[in-house]
Design an enzyme around this catalytic site. Structure first.
Site, PDB file in Angstrom:
ATOM      1  N   ARG A 211       1.063   3.720  21.313  1.00  0.00           N
ATOM      2  CA  ARG A 211       2.301   3.035  21.228  1.00  0.00           C
ATOM      3  C   ARG A 211       3.344   3.805  20.404  1.00  0.00           C
ATOM      4  O   ARG A 211       4.548   3.583  20.050  1.00  0.00           O
ATOM      5  CB  ARG A 211       3.015   1.285  21.209  1.00  0.00           C
ATOM      6  CG  ARG A 211       2.801   1.287  23.006  1.00  0.00           C
ATOM      7  CD  ARG A 211       2.917  -0.615  23.452  1.00  0.00           C
ATOM      8  NE  ARG A 211       2.119  -1.183  22.737  1.00  0.00           N
ATOM      9  CZ  ARG A 211       1.464  -1.917  22.468  1.00  0.00           C
ATOM     10  NH1 ARG A 211       0.449  -2.105  24.646  1.00  0.00           N
ATOM     11  NH2 ARG A 211      -0.017  -2.754  21.724  1.00  0.00           N
TER      12      ARG A 211
ATOM     13  N   GLU B 295      -8.095  -9.940  16.327  1.00  0.00           N
ATOM     14  CA  GLU B 295      -8.041 -11.454  16.331  1.00  0.00           C
ATOM     15  C   GLU B 295      -9.362 -11.279  17.557  1.00  0.00           C
ATOM     16  O   GLU B 295     -10.343 -12.566  17.144  1.00  0.00           O
ATOM     17  CB  GLU B 295      -6.973 -12.065  17.267  1.00  0.00           C
ATOM     18  CG  GLU B 295      -6.224 -11.900  16.609  1.00  0.00           C
ATOM     19  CD  GLU B 295      -4.035 -12.251  17.770  1.00  0.00           C
ATOM     20  OE1 GLU B 295      -5.365 -13.363  18.386  1.00  0.00           O
ATOM     21  OE2 GLU B 295      -3.642 -11.403  17.420  1.00  0.00           O
TER      22      GLU B 295
END
Length: 170
Positions: free
Chosen positions: A58, A95
């Site tokens: 992105r 994460e």
């Protein structure tokens, strides 16, 4: 423009409890997309950027039109094995594990002023690795810009000393 109104929030994606910020609704709105690129381009121009970089994928969507608008070059930062020439890499934590990014060894030159653009600042892992790659080649990161900043994840703290710009904060 209120960019927050242009970003769709999807509950429980990709897992329960997550409120995913979907920028595709902003990207498909021509006026909003153009306004965002114009603001990013102004940020880059004010910092006398020589070149614009963006991490996969992105970041490409934002950095490439910025580079075009400013008549500057665009440098893609990619996942391992995607760039065809000699590269260097940087690992970073997510994460849910680890990942890595690569840049061509000749993508930026020592002393060049680089702006990095990406869609999201969360924990700062991706942008930290991107900065590390650019700076390891001797270029200077003069600013980083994001469509969305998840301020509650404190990613900006990892960017102390860098000029950070975000259009929307949650």
């Amino acid at each position: 423009m209120n960019y927050k109104d242009k970003i769709r929030v999807i509950s429980d994606f990709p897992s329960p409890g997550i409120r995913f910020k979907d920028i595709t609704t902003l990207l498909k709105d021509g006026e909003a997309f153009r306004a965002a690129i114009d603001e990013f381009s102004k940020f880059a121009a004010e910092r006398n950027a020589d070149i614009i970089a963006g991490p996969e994928s992105r970041g490409f969507v934002l950095a490439a039109p910025m580079a075009y608008a400013l008549s500057k070059g665009f440098v893609p930062i990619r996942k391992p094995g995607k760039l065809p020439h000699e590269t260097i890499s940087a690992d970073y934590s997510l994460e849910y594990g680890k990942d890595s990014l690569e840049i061509h060894k000749d993508a930026v030159q020592p002393g060049q002023r680089v702006i990095i653009a990406d869609d999201l600042l969360a924990t700062g892992g991706t942008i930290g690795a991107t900065i590390k790659l650019v700076e390891s080649l001797g270029a200077q990161v003069v600013g980083v810009c994001f469509l969305v900043e998840l301020s509650y994840l404190n990613g900006r703290e990892k960017l102390n000393g860098y000029d950070v710009f975000s259009l929307v904060q949650y």
